[in-house]
Enzyme design. Structure first.
Site, mmCIF file in Angstrom:
data_model
loop_
_atom_site.group_PDB
_atom_site.id
_atom_site.type_symbol
_atom_site.label_atom_id
_atom_site.label_comp_id
_atom_site.label_asym_id
_atom_site.label_seq_id
_atom_site.Cartn_x
_atom_site.Cartn_y
_atom_site.Cartn_z
ATOM 1 N N CYS A 198 -3.734 -6.827 9.025
ATOM 2 C CA CYS A 198 -4.987 -6.525 9.719
ATOM 3 C C CYS A 198 -5.754 -7.816 9.990
ATOM 4 C CB CYS A 198 -5.845 -5.570 8.888
ATOM 5 S SG CYS A 198 -5.792 -3.874 9.474
ATOM 6 N N CYS A 215 2.766 -9.780 -17.871
ATOM 7 C CA CYS A 215 3.656 -9.272 -18.913
ATOM 8 C C CYS A 215 4.927 -10.107 -18.965
ATOM 9 C CB CYS A 215 4.016 -7.820 -18.620
ATOM 10 S SG CYS A 215 3.409 -6.659 -19.843
#
Lengths: 260, 106
Positions: free
Chosen positions: A221, A113
């Site tokens: 992680c 946008c």
């Protein structure tokens, strides 16, 4: 006798297949990460006066109404009040972007946008400004169920996300599923292993002392299993986000979540 | 200006104990953390917090580097009269941020 023994073979093969596959978490056993937190941290998230994620929301609200770029337009100039126009948006993203024929997440959509409508520079991944906007947009879906779109074009990407979720990686050679499907509720060191549902992002993580995206959490992680993390905004991450959204379908959005 | 979240009840009864919650957006940089270029990031923490009720200091706190980013302070006051409650945070650079809230005591 031989005939009777023969039908057992396929049955054995089936049992073996079940043993190897990860146990997907049944719908009634799904738990938000918030349920694995201490009561103090839960209270911190529940009260908007003590949830530090609300500071990012305030920043996001200001950014929503601030004119930017060569077009000198604010988000609000096209979208109006975020309370109405952005309601449920985070709950259904990532969505399919027809222009690029690829899925896109909320952060990507904000930057698209900016480039197309505001003619402004894209916001840096994980920057304060971008996180403020995605947190503010996410808040408008709080309490709504995670509802990924039933878009056929997303299926191959979601399938790849699922494969990535089950893919062993890193020096420790673990997949996401090894911890979050096979061993949730147990402990890794002193920390409980949650089910890894992505229904509260962006989160304020106490360890970070800041707000961060799902991709930052996934990178954490990945370095935890000693793997080279994918880069921000990479297709792998969007695919994982798509699969995680499907996996958390129907769970309530908690943005901005607080996590330890 | 940094963002602040302040929670003060708009109305209270005279003599009632009210809970005030405040949170200021601040990195609380300890001065011990190296940046990407290996140099230490200069210390910048909120050193002092003062709350005044109708001009009188009713609660204050000294803050130290071990306190988390975005410091959250919660305390109680006795609602005595209608007035303005002022909160001010001062950091290592000497900058002070002031926020106010009004309370109506019946």
């Amino acid at each position: 006798m031989i005939l009777r023994a023969l039908w057992i073979l396929p049955a054995c093969a089936m049992l073996l297949a079940v043993a190897i596959a990860h146990a997907e978490i049944p719908a009634q056993e799904r738990k938000s990460g918030a349920e694995f937190m201490s009561p103090q941290t839960q209270a911190m998230q529940a009260d908007d006066a003590s949830n530090p994620g609300m500071l990012a929301v305030l920043d996001g609200e200001a950014a929503w109404n601030e004119k930017a770029g060569a077009a000198n337009k604010a988000c609000a100039d096209c979208h109006g009040a975020a309370e109405q126009s952005m309601k449920g948006v985070s709950a259904r993203y990532p969505a399919f972007n027809a222009a690029t024929s690829q899925p896109i997440d909320v952060a990507g959509q904000v930057n698209q946008c900016r480039a197309e409508r505001q003619q402004a520079q894209p916001l840096r991944a994980e920057s304060r400004e971008l996180l403020a906007l995605t947190t503010y947009i996410g808040l408008q879906s709080r309490g709504m169920p995670v509802a990924p779109p039933d878009d056929e074009r997303l299926t191959p990407f979601r399938e790849r996300g699922k494969a990535l979720f089950n893919q062993r990686l890193g020096q420790l050679n673990f997949s996401c599923a090894h911890c979050h499907e096979d061993n949730w509720g147990r402990k890794l060191g002193s920390a409980p292993i949650p089910q890894a549902h992505a229904n509260a992002y962006p989160i304020y993580r106490l360890e970070w002392q800041d707000v961060g995206s799902l991709q930052r959490r996934l990178r954490n992680c990945m370095s935890g299993v000693r793997a080279a993390p994918y880069s921000y905004g990479s297709l792998e991450f969007i695919e994982l986000e798509l699969f995680l959204a499907e996996r958390a379908r129907g769970m309530a959005v908690e943005t901005p979540g607080v996590r330890p | 200006m940094a963002r602040a979240l302040i929670n003060v009840p708009a109305k209270a009864k005279k003599g009632e104990i009210i809970e005030i919650k405040t949170m200021l957006s601040h990195p609380m940089e300890t001065g011990f953390r190296p940046s990407d270029d290996g140099k230490l990031v200069p210390r910048n923490i909120i050193k002092r917090f003062v709350c005044t009720y109708d001009g009188e200091a009713v609660f204050s706190a000294d803050l130290f580097p071990a306190i988390s980013a975005n410091p959250f302070l919660s305390f109680t006051l006795v609602a005595t009269n209608s007035g303005v409650i002022t909160f001010s945070w001062t950091d290592d650079n000497g900058q002070t941020q002031v926020q106010t809230a009004k309370i109506e005591v019946a």
